[in-house]
Scaffold this active site. Structure first.
Site, short mmCIF file in Angstrom:
data_model
loop_
_atom_site.label_atom_id
_atom_site.label_comp_id
_atom_site.label_asym_id
_atom_site.label_seq_id
_atom_site.Cartn_x
_atom_site.Cartn_y
_atom_site.Cartn_z
CB SER A 196 -22.05 -33.37 -32.29
OG SER A 196 -22.92 -34.46 -32.65
CG HIS A 223 -25.47 -32.72 -33.97
ND1 HIS A 223 -24.36 -33.09 -34.57
CD2 HIS A 223 -25.75 -31.50 -34.98
CE1 HIS A 223 -24.12 -32.49 -35.70
NE2 HIS A 223 -24.92 -31.35 -35.88
CG ASP A 315 -22.84 -30.45 -39.18
OD1 ASP A 315 -22.76 -29.87 -40.08
OD2 ASP A 315 -23.88 -30.40 -38.23
#
Length: 378
Positions: A196, A223, A315
């Protein structure tokens, strides 16, 4: 928040600076402390004002966004949010160079459209700024080295070449006594890399370190803001010996190739190695690293490897645990090399990581784990 977050707006368009200021001024937790119209002015204002975050344009006169990012991160490390008005190939390339130089994230600039769309853009921008402004960024010395080399060349001097160090043996902080085993049987193994905030540069580094004909299929879940995944693929492909492409529904994964999850959809694999793309709102973050890793754990079991890199939140932690429980191997990025240690720490705290490694050691572990044929895959 006890004190409002202090924001510096950098854009060569006076209209865009006014628009961004108006959007941020509506939130009591934010205060705009200054503006700059070009990169050189941005560097001076960053040193003078010491803001909590800088919104930084891509194309500017005097000094573009890449060199501005390098200089700020070398001398006045500050969280940087890149704002771009264009998704053209040229601007996307500059954008990802800025992320590689230390900028934290990217968003498309707000558009002068209807009021509802503008309000959604404002909410998204404010939310992103509040998340990134609290990140403790590190100094990137490349900007200083680049400036020193340029000064030496101006003075007629040549920089001394550093001897290339030999690669050390595989090591790192292990959370278990087990070591990685080499996969030598079919079906081919699958590596899932999740990242991310701060991830694009690390993912690019890891992919660039894998050899042509690498014996595993590689799946990347990064992400990224909507509209930027295709440009990210092109940027990463420029430094990798492996072919890298956006995932297509129904396509079959292959060893020696990299597929990247498109933005706004989840990527799953079935037991035949075919891609399924889902837009079901199962989790808040999409693409979700957890969903991809869990599907790979179910389909490939001990042939799966999970790698969880820098990022905010949790996540990937559950997905890593699924891979480990299925007999696969799991690697978390170490804290010292992370922009944000949130996701790897969550996996470590969950007991989901076999080892904790910096990016160069992650490359070594991935190469050691997979038996790569000598002949490359074309």
């Amino acid at each position: 928040m006890s004190q409002p977050l202090r924001i510096l707006i950098v854009d060569d368009s006076a209209l865009m600076r006014r628009m961004i200021r108006a959007m941020l001024d509506r939130d009591p937790d934010l205060t705009v402390v200054g503006e700059a119209a070009d990169g050189r002015e941005a560097i001076a204002r960053a040193a003078e004002l010491r803001p909590d975050l800088i919104t930084l344009d891509v194309r500017m006169p005097v000094m573009d966004g890449v060199e501005t990012t390098r200089q700020i991160m070398a001398y006045q490390p500050t969280p940087i949010l890149v704002l771009t008005a264009s998704l053209s190939r040229y601007d996307i390339d500059i954008t990802f160079q800025m992320l590689g130089a230390g900028a934290l994230d990217v968003m498309e600039k707000p558009q002068l459209s209807d009021g509802a769309a503008l309000e959604r853009a404002r909410i998204a921008l404010v939310r992103k700024i509040k998340l990134l402004a609290r990140v403790k960024v590190v100094t990137h010395l490349r900007g200083r080295r680049k400036q020193n080399v340029e000064l030496s060349m101006v003075n007629g001097e040549l920089p001394n070449k550093q001897a290339t160090a030999t690669s050390p043996s595989l090591g790192g902080t292990s959370t278990t006594d087990h070591s990685p085993f080499t996969i030598q049987h079919s079906p081919f193994p699958v590596v899932v890399i999740g990242a991310s905030t701060g991830g694009p540069g690390v993912v690019r580094q890891i992919l660039a370190g894998l050899p042509r004909g690498y014996g595993a299929a590689v799946v990347v879940v990064q992400h990224i803001a909507q509209g930027f995944s295709a440009g990210m693929v092109e940027w990463m492909a420029g430094s990798s010996a492996l072919p890298i492409m956006l995932a297509d529904a129904g396509a079959a994964i292959r060893p020696g190739q990299v597929i990247v999850a498109p933005d706004r959809v989840d990527l799953l694999l079935d037991d035949k190695g075919r891609v399924k793309l889902s837009a079901l709102p199962l989790l808040l973050q999409r693409p979700a690293i957890d969903i991809t890793m869990q599907s790979v754990a179910e389909a490939y079991g001990p042939l799966a490897t999970g790698v969880l890199l820098t990022g905010m939140g949790r996540d990937g932690a559950l997905g890593m645990r699924s891979i480990r429980r299925a007999g696969g191997y799991t690697i978390a990025q170490d804290e010292a090399s992370c922009t944000i240690f949130g996701m790897p720490k969550a996996a470590i705290d969950l007991g989901a990581a076999h080892v904790v490694l910096p990016p160069d050691k992650i490359i070594e572990a991935l190469i050691a784990r997979v038996d790569t044929p000598r002949r490359g895959i074309t």
